[in-house]
Write a protein that holds these residues in place. Structure first.
Motif, PDB file in Angstrom:
ATOM      1  N   VAL A  54      39.825  46.403  45.335  1.00 56.54           N
ATOM      2  CA  VAL A  54      39.551  46.169  44.081  1.00 56.54           C
ATOM      3  C   VAL A  54      38.432  44.939  43.870  1.00 56.54           C
ATOM      4  O   VAL A  54      38.014  44.374  45.056  1.00 56.54           O
ATOM      5  N   THR A  55      37.587  45.082  42.836  1.00 56.21           N
ATOM      6  CA  THR A  55      36.486  44.194  42.794  1.00 56.21           C
ATOM      7  C   THR A  55      37.277  42.636  42.601  1.00 56.21           C
ATOM      8  O   THR A  55      38.342  42.538  42.293  1.00 56.21           O
ATOM      9  N   ILE A  56      36.296  41.574  42.967  1.00 57.22           N
ATOM     10  CA  ILE A  56      36.797  40.186  42.583  1.00 57.22           C
ATOM     11  C   ILE A  56      37.478  40.011  41.236  1.00 57.22           C
ATOM     12  O   ILE A  56      38.389  39.256  40.940  1.00 57.22           O
ATOM     13  N   SER A  57      36.350  40.672  40.166  1.00 58.81           N
ATOM     14  CA  SER A  57      36.821  40.453  38.935  1.00 58.81           C
ATOM     15  C   SER A  57      38.067  41.179  38.516  1.00 58.81           C
ATOM     16  O   SER A  57      39.139  40.601  37.858  1.00 58.81           O
ATOM     17  N   GLY A  58      38.249  42.358  39.173  1.00 64.55           N
ATOM     18  CA  GLY A  58      39.847  42.949  39.160  1.00 64.55           C
ATOM     19  C   GLY A  58      40.893  42.194  39.490  1.00 64.55           C
ATOM     20  O   GLY A  58      42.076  41.938  39.034  1.00 64.55           O
ATOM     21  N   LEU A  59      40.533  41.578  40.731  1.00 63.64           N
ATOM     22  CA  LEU A  59      41.801  40.817  41.344  1.00 63.64           C
ATOM     23  C   LEU A  59      41.976  39.458  40.469  1.00 63.64           C
ATOM     24  O   LEU A  59      43.147  39.227  40.328  1.00 63.64           O
ATOM     25  N   ALA A  60      40.809  38.938  39.848  1.00 58.70           N
ATOM     26  CA  ALA A  60      41.065  37.895  38.952  1.00 58.70           C
ATOM     27  C   ALA A  60      42.037  38.415  37.751  1.00 58.70           C
ATOM     28  O   ALA A  60      42.730  37.551  37.438  1.00 58.70           O
ATOM     29  N   THR A  61      41.605  39.470  37.183  1.00 58.57           N
ATOM     30  CA  THR A  61      42.401  40.013  36.177  1.00 58.57           C
ATOM     31  C   THR A  61      43.858  40.137  36.438  1.00 58.57           C
ATOM     32  O   THR A  61      44.896  39.541  35.760  1.00 58.57           O
ATOM     33  N   GLU A  62      44.188  40.535  37.395  1.00 54.81           N
ATOM     34  CA  GLU A  62      45.674  40.885  37.764  1.00 54.81           C
ATOM     35  C   GLU A  62      46.222  39.536  38.152  1.00 54.81           C
ATOM     36  O   GLU A  62      47.462  39.694  37.872  1.00 54.81           O
ATOM     37  N   MET A  63      45.697  38.542  38.696  1.00 55.21           N
ATOM     38  CA  MET A  63      46.505  37.454  38.951  1.00 55.21           C
ATOM     39  C   MET A  63      46.191  36.366  37.959  1.00 55.21           C
ATOM     40  O   MET A  63      46.674  35.170  37.962  1.00 55.21           O
ATOM     41  N   GLY A  64      45.636  36.788  36.547  1.00 50.45           N
ATOM     42  CA  GLY A  64      45.428  35.946  35.637  1.00 50.45           C
ATOM     43  C   GLY A  64      44.616  34.620  36.075  1.00 50.45           C
ATOM     44  O   GLY A  64      44.953  33.441  35.351  1.00 50.45           O
ATOM     45  N   ALA A  65      43.551  34.846  36.698  1.00 49.72           N
ATOM     46  CA  ALA A  65      42.738  33.808  37.117  1.00 49.72           C
ATOM     47  C   ALA A  65      41.487  33.972  36.784  1.00 49.72           C
ATOM     48  O   ALA A  65      40.954  35.065  36.294  1.00 49.72           O
ATOM     49  N   LEU A  66      40.543  32.870  36.646  1.00 53.05           N
ATOM     50  CA  LEU A  66      39.116  33.016  36.584  1.00 53.05           C
ATOM     51  C   LEU A  66      38.491  33.505  37.784  1.00 53.05           C
ATOM     52  O   LEU A  66      39.025  33.471  39.114  1.00 53.05           O
ATOM     53  N   VAL A  67      37.505  34.371  37.401  1.00 52.86           N
ATOM     54  CA  VAL A  67      36.752  34.967  38.679  1.00 52.86           C
ATOM     55  C   VAL A  67      36.251  33.850  39.533  1.00 52.86           C
ATOM     56  O   VAL A  67      36.413  34.381  41.022  1.00 52.86           O
ATOM     57  N   SER A  68      35.759  32.848  39.123  1.00 48.79           N
ATOM     58  CA  SER A  68      35.508  31.890  40.451  1.00 48.79           C
ATOM     59  C   SER A  68      36.484  31.255  41.139  1.00 48.79           C
ATOM     60  O   SER A  68      36.425  31.260  42.161  1.00 48.79           O
ATOM     61  N   SER A  69      37.773  31.175  40.608  1.00 56.30           N
ATOM     62  CA  SER A  69      38.978  30.943  41.373  1.00 56.30           C
ATOM     63  C   SER A  69      39.328  32.182  42.356  1.00 56.30           C
ATOM     64  O   SER A  69      39.609  31.844  43.350  1.00 56.30           O
ATOM     65  N   ALA A  70      39.174  33.129  41.972  1.00 60.01           N
ATOM     66  CA  ALA A  70      39.502  34.435  42.593  1.00 60.01           C
ATOM     67  C   ALA A  70      38.524  34.490  43.933  1.00 60.01           C
ATOM     68  O   ALA A  70      38.958  34.846  44.978  1.00 60.01           O
ATOM     69  N   SER A  71      37.315  34.201  43.527  1.00 53.08           N
ATOM     70  CA  SER A  71      36.310  34.311  44.574  1.00 53.08           C
ATOM     71  C   SER A  71      36.585  33.276  45.773  1.00 53.08           C
ATOM     72  O   SER A  71      36.294  33.288  46.964  1.00 53.08           O
TER      73      SER A  71
END
Length: 159
Positions: A54-71
């Motif tokens: 998954v893309t990092i932005s997709g992971l962020a969406t799945e987790m309900g997090a900011l992209v920077s936090s997921a990164s």
């Protein structure tokens, strides 16, 4: 609280809400073991990646997090050898996936969960266990119907 035949959905929901904690406790015991090398949030990310890259932005969406936090979360998982980043053609769309070590961790946790669930289920009578599995399959189907309109249960119905 005990479920009774013929009770309404609201009463059933209250019983389910109360007893769901037992299932969550059994599930969580394996994830909180001393040999699990990651905290719950990182483990949650690995469960998302278990379904595939998954893309990092997709992971962020799945987790309900900011992209920077997921990164940053991916930074820690990558440093631990549990995921790999693939910059692909467009370096702005980085894809992440499990490593062999990440897959092994999730496989090990899955085996432990099933062992713990089997231990608990083995203390139940066969009719009670079958009724539970049938009810959970029905619940799964009903929740899938409400979520995506499909309603096909992937759980086998007990005999």
């Amino acid at each position: 609280m005990v479920a009774t035949p013929g009770q309404g959905a609201a009463e059933s929901a209250a019983v389910l809400d109360e007893v769901a904690g037992s299932l969550i406790d059994v599930w969580a015991r394996t994830h909180n073991a001393p040999d699990v090398p990651v905290p719950a949030t990182q483990l949650r990310a690995l469960f998302v990646l278990e379904r595939g890259p998954v893309t990092i932005s997709g992971l962020a969406t799945e987790m309900g997090a900011l992209v920077s936090s997921a990164s940053r979360l991916c930074d820690r998982l990558e440093a631990g050898g549990l995921l790999l980043r693939d910059p692909g053609r467009d370096r702005r769309e980085v894809t992440v996936r499990l490593t062999a070590e990440g897959r092994e961790l999730l496989d090990r946790l899955g085996r432990r969960r099933r062992e713990e669930l089997a231990r608990v289920l083995s203390t139940m009578s066969s009719p009670a266990r079958n009724a539970l599995l049938w009810g959970l399959a029905q619940f799964h189907e009903a929740s899938a119907t409400g979520r995506d309109g499909e309603g096909e249960s992937s759980f086998p119905m007990p005999a």
